[in-house]
Design a protein around this motif. Structure first.
Motif, PDB file in Angstrom:
ATOM      1  N   ASP A   1      29.206  41.420  31.145  1.00 40.02           N
ATOM      2  CA  ASP A   1      29.064  40.121  30.492  1.00 40.02           C
ATOM      3  C   ASP A   1      28.915  40.194  28.974  1.00 40.02           C
TER       4      ASP A   1
ATOM      5  N   TYR B   1      36.764  28.431  34.298  1.00 40.61           N
ATOM      6  CA  TYR B   1      35.598  28.465  33.413  1.00 40.61           C
ATOM      7  C   TYR B   1      35.005  27.070  33.205  1.00 40.61           C
TER       8      TYR B   1
ATOM      9  N   HIS C   1      34.576  35.101  36.083  1.00 35.18           N
ATOM     10  CA  HIS C   1      33.508  34.930  35.105  1.00 35.18           C
ATOM     11  C   HIS C   1      32.207  34.802  35.887  1.00 35.18           C
TER      12      HIS C   1
ATOM     13  N   LYS D   1      27.182  34.750  32.505  1.00 36.13           N
ATOM     14  CA  LYS D   1      27.949  34.810  31.258  1.00 36.13           C
ATOM     15  C   LYS D   1      28.291  33.411  30.758  1.00 36.13           C
ATOM     16  N   VAL D   2      28.746  32.554  31.648  1.00 31.42           N
ATOM     17  CA  VAL D   2      29.097  31.187  31.266  1.00 31.42           C
ATOM     18  C   VAL D   2      27.867  30.460  30.725  1.00 31.42           C
TER      19      VAL D   2
END
Length: 501
Positions: A153, A259, A294, A298-299
């Motif tokens: 990440d 995302y 993802h 991380k998002v």
């Protein structure tokens, strides 16, 4: 006198007879009713029938038109022929039997980096894998998991926030036990279709399963409007929604969330004060380059301003390219949890002492594989790439075959190990299923098993939009057998549709 004299003359009450003991201490009417209501389709009626057929075939008494049962019902790669990764098994062998390290010729049997890794683990775990570990798991492995997450990440991770578990499923159970308060008034938002672990666990805990339907026509996308509607409906019924489950990549649907959709999920949970439970065990199984994996962590960390969110992310050694299902290795990471709640979570886990130690080592090997320049790197990377490339070819082969069948449509999987085709069943087949006391897709799947030996899971075991029928199949049988799988399905389906036309 001692013992058994005559009864006194003139009577007296006869001695009372002891009540007869019950023939069964437990009956179905006396066990926990929640156990009766819980269902786990992945190991349900189809699998039990397949096991009976295999026993009949082994005894030579089976009258079936096939020579082999093909188990496409569960993501269990090594059960259908996938070989384990050599480096990992070398290290595990040395961990189970450390005395091998002192034997002459050990260097000829084991790769030097496998020997070095085993020595590294044994130095950090002097009592070995036969003793209990800390309840949270071996510190050295949790540090390796933290390094893996940081590398994946580009963000820091702490071993203090990582808990090693017996596969991801056990971690899910721990978190649900922590989050759900009992009493029958709590609810959990779960995708439909969903992995039956969630529905079964919620049934055991008398919790409302709040199913939000993924949009099959849009590649199993996750419309946030449906989450809002489901939450509003739960509130109107007095149900306290506690968390949102997202399976990404999806099981059984094979979708991979974009995302922007993940951002929406995070905002939704932050807005309503829900814990986000991110089931990310298929993160290595990505087949659509336009939909890369993802992590929700991380998002979350890239959002500005960053929402106030409690997040739990799960991973496992069972999936990806390792397929080490039987070793039961896994972990979860918590983000944004209050320290006092975290202490209660550790207490809950401590009741079971610790997860199995070989699974913990397998988790360390998953997150810290050989690196370029290591003695085993070329072999390891070759094994990994061959497995993943073959899975992708098998997925395409299977889904192309399914889409060629009458009344069947199937999205190409973007990730995971499954196809989840929709099947339009003739009215006569639905009527025959009703007469047989079966759900229509179970009726179809049982007929498929009896005719071909292929084991799939009816869509009704995962949940599905009302009026639709599906089944889940893996694409894990060896590549050399996939043509046979498609041919068997094709011939059966034509016969079935003709029979009930």
């Amino acid at each position: 006198r001692c013992g058994g004299g005559r009864r006194p003359p003139g009577g007296g009450a006869p001695p009372k007879k002891k009540p007869s003991p019950p023939s069964h201490v437990l009956t179905l009417g006396e066990i926990n009713p929640n156990v009766l209501s819980a269902q786990y389709a992945v190991r349900g009626e189809l699998v039990q029938r397949a096991a009976a057929i295999k026993e009949e075939m082994a005894a030579g008494s089976a009258n079936v038109p096939f020579k082999k049962v093909l188990e496409c019902n569960i993501g269990n790669p090594q059960a259908v022929g996938q070989s384990p990764i050599g480096f990992n098994r070398q290290v595990l062998s040395l961990m189970v039997c450390p005395a091998l390290l002192d034997q002459p010729g050990v260097d000829a049997l084991f790769a030097p980096d496998a020997i070095a890794r085993a020595k590294e683990y044994l130095a950090a775990i002097p009592s070995g894998v036969g003793a209990y570990s800390d309840s949270q798991g071996f510190r050295i492995v949790r540090e390796q998991v933290a390094d893996f997450i940081s590398s994946r990440d580009g963000l820091p991770a702490s071993p203090e926030d990582i808990f090693l578990t017996d596969g991801a499923s056990k971690g899910v159970g721990f978190l649900l036990s922590l989050i759900l308060r009992g009493g029958g008034s709590d609810g959990l938002l779960v995708p439909i279709p969903q992995y039956p672990l969630y529905s079964a666990t919620l049934a055991l805990q008398e919790t409302h399963m709040l199913g939000y339907e993924l949009d099959e026509a849009a590649g199993w996308s996750l419309p946030i409007s449906l989450l809002e509607a489901e939450l509003e409906d739960a509130q109107a019924k007095g149900v306290a929604t506690r968390a949102l489950v997202v399976i990404n990549p999806g099981n059984p649907t094979g979708n991979s969330l974009p995302y922007d959709n993940m951002v929406e999920c995070i905002d939704f949970c932050a807005k309503h004060g829900l814990v986000l439970m991110a089931d990310e065990v298929y993160q290595e199984n990505i087949w659509d380059g336009g939909r890369p994996f993802h992590s929700f962590k991380k998002v979350l960390m890239e959002m500005s301003p960053r929402p106030n969110l409690q997040l739990v992310s799960f991973h496992s050694t069972s999936k990806g390219f390792l397929g080490e299902c039987g070793l039961r290795g896994g972990y979860f990471e918590i983000v944004g949890f209050d320290p006092e709640v975290k202490a209660q979570l550790l207490k809950l886990i401590s009741i079971g002492l610790c997860s199995n130690t070989l699974g913990q080592i397998a988790t360390g090997l998953m997150v810290q594989p050989p690196r370029p320049g290591d003695a085993s790197y070329e072999i390891y990377s070759g094994e990994r790439d061959a497995i993943l490339a073959s899975m992708k070819r098998r997925a395409t082969m299977l889904v192309d075959g399914l889409n060629a069948l009458e009344g069947v449509t199937c999205n190409q999987p973007q990730g995971a190990m499954y196809a989840f085709p929709s099947i339009t069943l003739p009215p006569k087949a639905i009527a025959a299923a009703k007469d047989a006391g079966k759900v229509p897709d179970t009726f179809y799947a049982l007929a498929l098993l009896e005719a071909t030996g292929i084991v799939v899971v009816p869509g009704s075991g995962f949940g599905q939009k009302e009026g639709t029928w599906h089944f889940r199949t893996t694409f894990l049988p060896p590549e050399s057998e996939m043509t046979d799988v498609v041919d068997r399905m094709t011939a059966f389906h034509a016969d079935f549709m003709g029979k009930y036309a």
